[in-house]
Design an enzyme around this catalytic site. Structure first.
Site, PDB file in Angstrom:
ATOM      1  N   GLU A  79       9.901 -10.590   5.707  1.00 40.70           N
ATOM      2  CA  GLU A  79      10.887  -9.781   6.440  1.00 40.70           C
ATOM      3  C   GLU A  79      11.112 -10.337   7.835  1.00 40.70           C
ATOM      4  OE1 GLU A  79       8.287  -8.785   4.653  1.00 40.70           O
ATOM      5  OE2 GLU A  79       8.394  -6.658   4.136  1.00 40.70           O
ATOM      6  N   ASN A  83       7.553 -15.403   3.083  1.00 39.62           N
ATOM      7  CA  ASN A  83       6.322 -15.376   3.891  1.00 39.62           C
ATOM      8  C   ASN A  83       5.720 -16.782   4.043  1.00 39.62           C
ATOM      9  OD1 ASN A  83       5.730 -15.141   1.074  1.00 39.62           O
ATOM     10  ND2 ASN A  83       3.671 -14.406   1.535  1.00 39.62           N
ATOM     11  N   CYS A 100       5.218  -4.036   5.843  1.00 42.47           N
ATOM     12  CA  CYS A 100       4.036  -3.658   6.631  1.00 42.47           C
ATOM     13  C   CYS A 100       4.468  -3.007   7.949  1.00 42.47           C
ATOM     14  CB  CYS A 100       3.171  -4.888   6.898  1.00 42.47           C
ATOM     15  SG  CYS A 100       3.812  -5.954   8.205  1.00 42.47           S
ATOM     16  N   GLU A 113       2.073 -18.531   5.381  1.00 38.00           N
ATOM     17  CA  GLU A 113       0.687 -18.229   5.730  1.00 38.00           C
ATOM     18  C   GLU A 113       0.031 -19.366   6.511  1.00 38.00           C
ATOM     19  OE1 GLU A 113      -1.168 -17.127   2.010  1.00 38.00           O
ATOM     20  OE2 GLU A 113      -0.155 -15.177   2.040  1.00 38.00           O
ATOM     21  N   CYS A 172       6.395  -5.280  10.501  1.00 38.95           N
ATOM     22  CA  CYS A 172       7.799  -5.516  10.124  1.00 38.95           C
ATOM     23  C   CYS A 172       8.634  -4.256  10.331  1.00 38.95           C
ATOM     24  CB  CYS A 172       7.885  -5.984   8.672  1.00 38.95           C
ATOM     25  SG  CYS A 172       7.210  -7.643   8.444  1.00 38.95           S
ATOM     26  N   CYS A 224       5.251 -12.438   7.687  1.00 40.91           N
ATOM     27  CA  CYS A 224       5.852 -11.822   6.494  1.00 40.91           C
ATOM     28  C   CYS A 224       7.286 -12.315   6.276  1.00 40.91           C
ATOM     29  CB  CYS A 224       5.915 -10.310   6.658  1.00 40.91           C
ATOM     30  SG  CYS A 224       4.329  -9.495   6.702  1.00 40.91           S
TER      31      CYS A 224
END
Ligand code: THU
Length: 132
Positions: A57, A44, A88, A46, A91, A55
């Site tokens: 993924e 991930n 999430c 940010e 994803c 994310c």
């Protein structure tokens, strides 16, 4: 094809070390496996503009797709949380589009031997897809 979930979880755990998560400090790693046995990883990333965060993924998936990889058979996701991190909704949507038949392995980085297994179809039933 026999999928080595332990190996894929280990790759995700290693990828997690590349997490750029100065805000949440929640490090996530992901590893995608193709039918040809190739592994693509991501972590991930940010942003100070929090909503731009991506994310693990999706970082792994976008990297694999843009490297020309297809036919994903599994993805592993690892973070330091009880039972491992569940992908999430965003994803799940991307996985439903680009890895619909993949298995999803999740594990706690503090206990990588305990692997929980799902399918993309069970995580996002009746997904929105456009048939080209
Ligand atoms: N995150 C992931 O990378 N994957 C998940 O499955 C859940 C959430 C990230 C996004 C953000 O950087 C941090 O975890 C906290 O939400």
């Amino acid at each position: 094809m026999k999928i080595n979930s332990r190996n894929l979880v280990n790759a995700a755990a290693k990828a997690r070390e590349g997490s750029v998560s100065p805000y949440s400090k929640f490090k996530v790693g992901a590893a995608l496996l193709t039918a040809a046995g190739e592994i693509s990883t991501g972590a991930n990333v940010e942003s100070a503009s929090y909503g731009l965060t991506c994310c693990a993924e999706r970082v792994a998936l976008f990297g694999a797709l843009t490297a020309g990889k297809r036919d994903f058979v599994a993805i592993a996701v690892v973070a330091r949380c009880e039972g491992g991190p569940m992908p999430c909704g965003a994803c799940r949507q991307l996985l439903a589009e680009y890895a619909p038949d993949a298995k999803v392995f999740v594990a706690d980085s503090g206990d990588v031997k305990k692997i929980r297994e799902f399918t993309v179809k069970e995580l996002l039933p009746k997904a929105f897809v456009i048939v080209p």
